[in-house]
Enzyme design. Sequence first.
Site, PDB file in Angstrom:
ATOM      1  N   GLY A   1      -1.561   2.919  10.207  1.00 54.19           N
ATOM      2  CA  GLY A   1      -2.618   3.327   9.277  1.00 54.19           C
ATOM      3  C   GLY A   1      -2.768   2.298   8.179  1.00 54.19           C
ATOM      4  N   SER A   2      -3.148   2.759   7.000  1.00 55.90           N
ATOM      5  CA  SER A   2      -3.437   1.817   5.912  1.00 55.90           C
ATOM      6  C   SER A   2      -2.152   1.256   5.302  1.00 55.90           C
ATOM      7  CB  SER A   2      -4.250   2.525   4.830  1.00 55.90           C
ATOM      8  OG  SER A   2      -3.521   3.628   4.335  1.00 55.90           O
ATOM      9  N   THR A   3      -2.254   0.078   4.749  1.00 60.37           N
ATOM     10  CA  THR A   3      -1.111  -0.548   4.070  1.00 60.37           C
ATOM     11  C   THR A   3      -0.674   0.310   2.878  1.00 60.37           C
ATOM     12  OG1 THR A   3      -1.663  -2.741   4.853  1.00 60.37           O
ATOM     13  CG2 THR A   3      -0.415  -2.641   2.805  1.00 60.37           C
ATOM     14  N   GLU A   4      -1.661   0.910   2.197  1.00 57.27           N
ATOM     15  CA  GLU A   4      -1.363   1.766   1.042  1.00 57.27           C
ATOM     16  C   GLU A   4      -0.436   2.926   1.452  1.00 57.27           C
ATOM     17  OE1 GLU A   4      -5.070   3.372  -0.233  1.00 57.27           O
ATOM     18  OE2 GLU A   4      -4.143   4.598  -1.789  1.00 57.27           O
TER      19      GLU A   4
ATOM     20  N   GLY B   1       1.296   3.057   4.208  1.00 54.47           N
ATOM     21  CA  GLY B   1       2.521   2.461   4.740  1.00 54.47           C
ATOM     22  C   GLY B   1       3.586   2.308   3.658  1.00 54.47           C
TER      23      GLY B   1
ATOM     24  N   LYS C   1       2.338  13.446  14.461  1.00 54.80           N
ATOM     25  CA  LYS C   1       1.244  13.986  13.652  1.00 54.80           C
ATOM     26  C   LYS C   1      -0.017  13.149  13.848  1.00 54.80           C
ATOM     27  CE  LYS C   1      -0.574  13.356   9.665  1.00 54.80           C
ATOM     28  NZ  LYS C   1      -2.000  13.647   9.926  1.00 54.80           N
TER      29      LYS C   1
ATOM     30  N   CYS D   1      -7.751  -2.329  13.366  1.00 51.65           N
ATOM     31  CA  CYS D   1      -6.894  -2.991  12.379  1.00 51.65           C
ATOM     32  C   CYS D   1      -6.944  -4.505  12.568  1.00 51.65           C
ATOM     33  CB  CYS D   1      -5.478  -2.467  12.483  1.00 51.65           C
ATOM     34  SG  CYS D   1      -4.938  -2.288  14.164  1.00 51.65           S
TER      35      CYS D   1
ATOM     36  N   GLU E   1       2.564  -0.293  11.472  1.00 52.06           N
ATOM     37  CA  GLU E   1       1.462  -1.122  11.968  1.00 52.06           C
ATOM     38  C   GLU E   1       0.306  -0.847  11.019  1.00 52.06           C
ATOM     39  OE1 GLU E   1      -1.673  -2.219  13.282  1.00 52.06           O
ATOM     40  OE2 GLU E   1      -1.524  -0.950  15.059  1.00 52.06           O
TER      41      GLU E   1
ATOM     42  N   GLU F   1      -9.648  -4.929   3.422  1.00 55.50           N
ATOM     43  CA  GLU F   1     -10.006  -4.405   4.746  1.00 55.50           C
ATOM     44  C   GLU F   1     -11.130  -3.380   4.596  1.00 55.50           C
ATOM     45  OE1 GLU F   1      -7.057  -1.867   6.792  1.00 55.50           O
ATOM     46  OE2 GLU F   1      -7.560  -2.991   8.599  1.00 55.50           O
TER      47      GLU F   1
HETATM   48  P1  NAP Z   1      -4.351   6.547   6.351  1.00 52.74           P
HETATM   49  O1  NAP Z   1      -4.501   7.452   5.191  1.00 52.74           O
HETATM   50  O2  NAP Z   1      -3.406   5.434   6.261  1.00 52.74           O
HETATM   51  O3  NAP Z   1      -3.985   7.500   7.600  1.00 52.74           O
HETATM   52  C1  NAP Z   1      -3.166   7.190   8.688  1.00 52.74           C
HETATM   53  C2  NAP Z   1      -2.247   8.385   8.991  1.00 52.74           C
HETATM   54  O4  NAP Z   1      -1.338   8.594   7.898  1.00 52.74           O
HETATM   55  C3  NAP Z   1      -2.974   9.708   9.144  1.00 52.74           C
HETATM   56  O5  NAP Z   1      -2.343  10.495  10.130  1.00 52.74           O
HETATM   57  C4  NAP Z   1      -2.816  10.295   7.774  1.00 52.74           C
HETATM   58  O6  NAP Z   1      -3.022  11.659   7.671  1.00 52.74           O
HETATM   59  C5  NAP Z   1      -1.415   9.916   7.445  1.00 52.74           C
HETATM   60  N1  NAP Z   1      -1.094   9.977   6.018  1.00 52.74           N
HETATM   61  C6  NAP Z   1      -1.922   9.867   4.943  1.00 52.74           C
HETATM   62  N2  NAP Z   1      -1.231   9.978   3.798  1.00 52.74           N
HETATM   63  C7  NAP Z   1       0.061  10.170   4.126  1.00 52.74           C
HETATM   64  C8  NAP Z   1       1.264  10.350   3.380  1.00 52.74           C
HETATM   65  N3  NAP Z   1       1.265  10.364   2.043  1.00 52.74           N
HETATM   66  N4  NAP Z   1       2.424  10.513   4.051  1.00 52.74           N
HETATM   67  C9  NAP Z   1       2.454  10.504   5.391  1.00 52.74           C
HETATM   68  N5  NAP Z   1       1.339  10.337   6.159  1.00 52.74           N
HETATM   69  C10 NAP Z   1       0.166  10.168   5.528  1.00 52.74           C
HETATM   70  O7  NAP Z   1      -5.737   5.991   6.764  1.00 52.74           O
HETATM   71  P2  NAP Z   1      -7.181   6.624   6.401  1.00 52.74           P
HETATM   72  O8  NAP Z   1      -7.215   7.245   5.046  1.00 52.74           O
HETATM   73  O9  NAP Z   1      -7.560   7.486   7.520  1.00 52.74           O
HETATM   74  O10 NAP Z   1      -8.047   5.325   6.374  1.00 52.74           O
HETATM   75  C11 NAP Z   1      -8.035   4.543   5.194  1.00 52.74           C
HETATM   76  C12 NAP Z   1      -8.043   3.087   5.495  1.00 52.74           C
HETATM   77  O11 NAP Z   1      -6.862   2.786   6.213  1.00 52.74           O
HETATM   78  C13 NAP Z   1      -9.147   2.609   6.397  1.00 52.74           C
HETATM   79  O12 NAP Z   1     -10.318   2.349   5.717  1.00 52.74           O
HETATM   80  C14 NAP Z   1      -8.535   1.378   6.958  1.00 52.74           C
HETATM   81  O13 NAP Z   1      -8.689   0.323   6.068  1.00 52.74           O
HETATM   82  C15 NAP Z   1      -7.090   1.719   7.069  1.00 52.74           C
HETATM   83  N6  NAP Z   1      -6.691   2.131   8.435  1.00 52.74           N
HETATM   84  C16 NAP Z   1      -6.004   1.239   9.185  1.00 52.74           C
HETATM   85  C17 NAP Z   1      -5.646   1.591  10.463  1.00 52.74           C
HETATM   86  C18 NAP Z   1      -4.881   0.668  11.328  1.00 52.74           C
HETATM   87  O14 NAP Z   1      -4.846   0.858  12.534  1.00 52.74           O
HETATM   88  N7  NAP Z   1      -4.219  -0.322  10.793  1.00 52.74           N
HETATM   89  C19 NAP Z   1      -5.997   2.820  10.997  1.00 52.74           C
HETATM   90  C20 NAP Z   1      -6.692   3.727  10.185  1.00 52.74           C
HETATM   91  C21 NAP Z   1      -7.032   3.345   8.913  1.00 52.74           C
HETATM   92  P3  NAP Z   1      -4.527  12.188   7.391  1.00 52.74           P
HETATM   93  O15 NAP Z   1      -4.978  12.493   8.727  1.00 52.74           O
HETATM   94  O16 NAP Z   1      -4.432  13.365   6.541  1.00 52.74           O
HETATM   95  O17 NAP Z   1      -5.279  11.116   6.712  1.00 52.74           O
END
Ligand code: NAP
Length: 496
Positions: free
Chosen positions: A246-249, A251, A193, A302, A268, A399
């Site tokens: 993605g985000s720790t939250e 995760g 996804k 990240c 990650e 972050e």
């Molecule tokens: P995110 O919400 O953690 O998104 C990462 C992935 O997870 C996306 O494909 C997302 O789908 C999916 N996702 C979101 N909620 C989910 C759930 N409940 N169950 C399963 N999958 C889910 O990240 P973001 O909202 O785009 O960014 C928020 C913050 O995350 C950023 O500001 C940054 O701090 C951090 N981040 C970190 C990384 C990294 O490489 N470590 C990468 C991106 C963001 P959607 O496409 O619908 O969101």
Amino acid sequence: MGIAVSPQIHPHVAEFIDQPRKMLINGRWVNAASGKTFPTYNPATGEVLAQVAEGDREDINQAVKAARKAFDNGPWRRMTASERGRRIWKLGDLLEQHTEEFAYLESLDNGKPLNIAKVADVPLAVDLFRYMAGWATKIEGNTIPISAPGFLAYTLREPVGVVGQIIPWNFPLLMAAWKLGPALATGCTVVLKPAEQTPLSALRLGELILEAGFPEGVVNIVPGYGETAGAALADHPDVDKVAFTGSTEVGKLIVHAAAGNLKKVSLELGGKSPNVIFKDADLETAIPGSASAIFFNHGQCCCAGSRLYVEKSVYDQVVEGVAEHARKIKVGSGLDPDTQMGPLVSEEQMNRVCGYLESGFSEGAKAVAGGHKSGGRGYFVEPTVLVDTKENMKVVREEIFGPVVTAMPFTDPEEIVPRANDSEYGLAAAVWTRDIGKAHRMAEQLRAGTVWINCYNIFDAALPFGGYKQSGWGREMGHDVLNLYTQTKSVCARIA
Ligand code: NAP
Ligand code: MG
């Protein structure tokens, strides 16, 4: 639905985004079961770029079914490791042949400069596939000399099964490659996804996956939203493993969702990486290196070097040097060949970053470069250097995922390790010094999955990457990643 074809746009890309993109399930391109689509935007303009099929639980169910069938009964399981490896190698070749096109797609969908996508994102993805292609034939078990006489004991490394992979928007193609490469090398099947903000390059990659000759159902790609499609994948009872970046939250949500069938989990996650400059460093490399540590990919990394610690006697010189770099960065549309920094990925991300700037200013931080949104339309934020920051401020602890670095002086080299380690994250860290002993002592003491010495953001398919503490579970890339996609079976036979 696509944007008007301008002479700037690569012709294949214009054609690709001109019609709603479907999802890949069981080797076929299909609409969402609901018939719904969602828009993806061009962050340089805020305009809709393309419409994409909106996957939800029913589509995930279909995709998991296809992946399960391909894993349990398909030709994929009967294929030799060499045949698997050759298909992965071919995928790398096909991707390389379409470098220009993928760089355009990344630039349009994510906002990053076309010229950077061409020399970083796409070639790194190609290299990852080639590196993993080589591993397919080198996944071996052991023979084990057990204590009881008359037995032959050995281990098999077997693919973990059906894998759900959820990836972010910061390196859309490269993150797809990091995930798919090892899953395919080990013989798993996949439901991927992509992020809602950047689904296009993964969908185009799906076309190349079919062209490379992977059997139906081995790779399924279901775009959609995290709360729906992503959540359905993470809690699916017939998925054996979920790999998330993605985000720790989120995760933590994945870990909860995975508990239902205790699927394997690798994560990650975020970072707040310390970048430490000692007074004996070669400042001519440390200053531009530290600017690029935070500003590369607009800070949407990240492992961005977002906490800059500088030994007091060179603090002013370093801060002014990094600020000068920040001021000179040419911010603009990713398609403009002069652009060094594009827009942030989305309006939401821009607002999040600007919210952090506000919070920093309200707590007493000052910007010596940038500090604001930039330009009229599009999601641009100025490259920003914050000073007068304290360890307890949100801008230092959380972050930001944008082009914002906090600079802080230190006096006693002994104090810097605990300060650098004072974070819930532990993804990366860097040290700049000419003292080789000090550099390696620091490398040992820093609680981070990657430590760079006199450099930053050096990645390689052969070099493991992942987090300590709340930055994640497991290591991607290198031979370490094979552990995430295989499990060990012990076989014990009485032979006497
Ligand atoms: P995110 O919400 O953690 O998104 C990462 C992935 O997870 C996306 O494909 C997302 O789908 C999916 N996702 C979101 N909620 C989910 C759930 N409940 N169950 C399963 N999958 C889910 O990240 P973001 O909202 O785009 O960014 C928020 C913050 O995350 C950023 O500001 C940054 O701090 C951090 N981040 C970190 C990384 C990294 O490489 N470590 C990468 C991106 C963001 P959607 O496409 O619908 O969101
Ligand atoms: Mg987009």
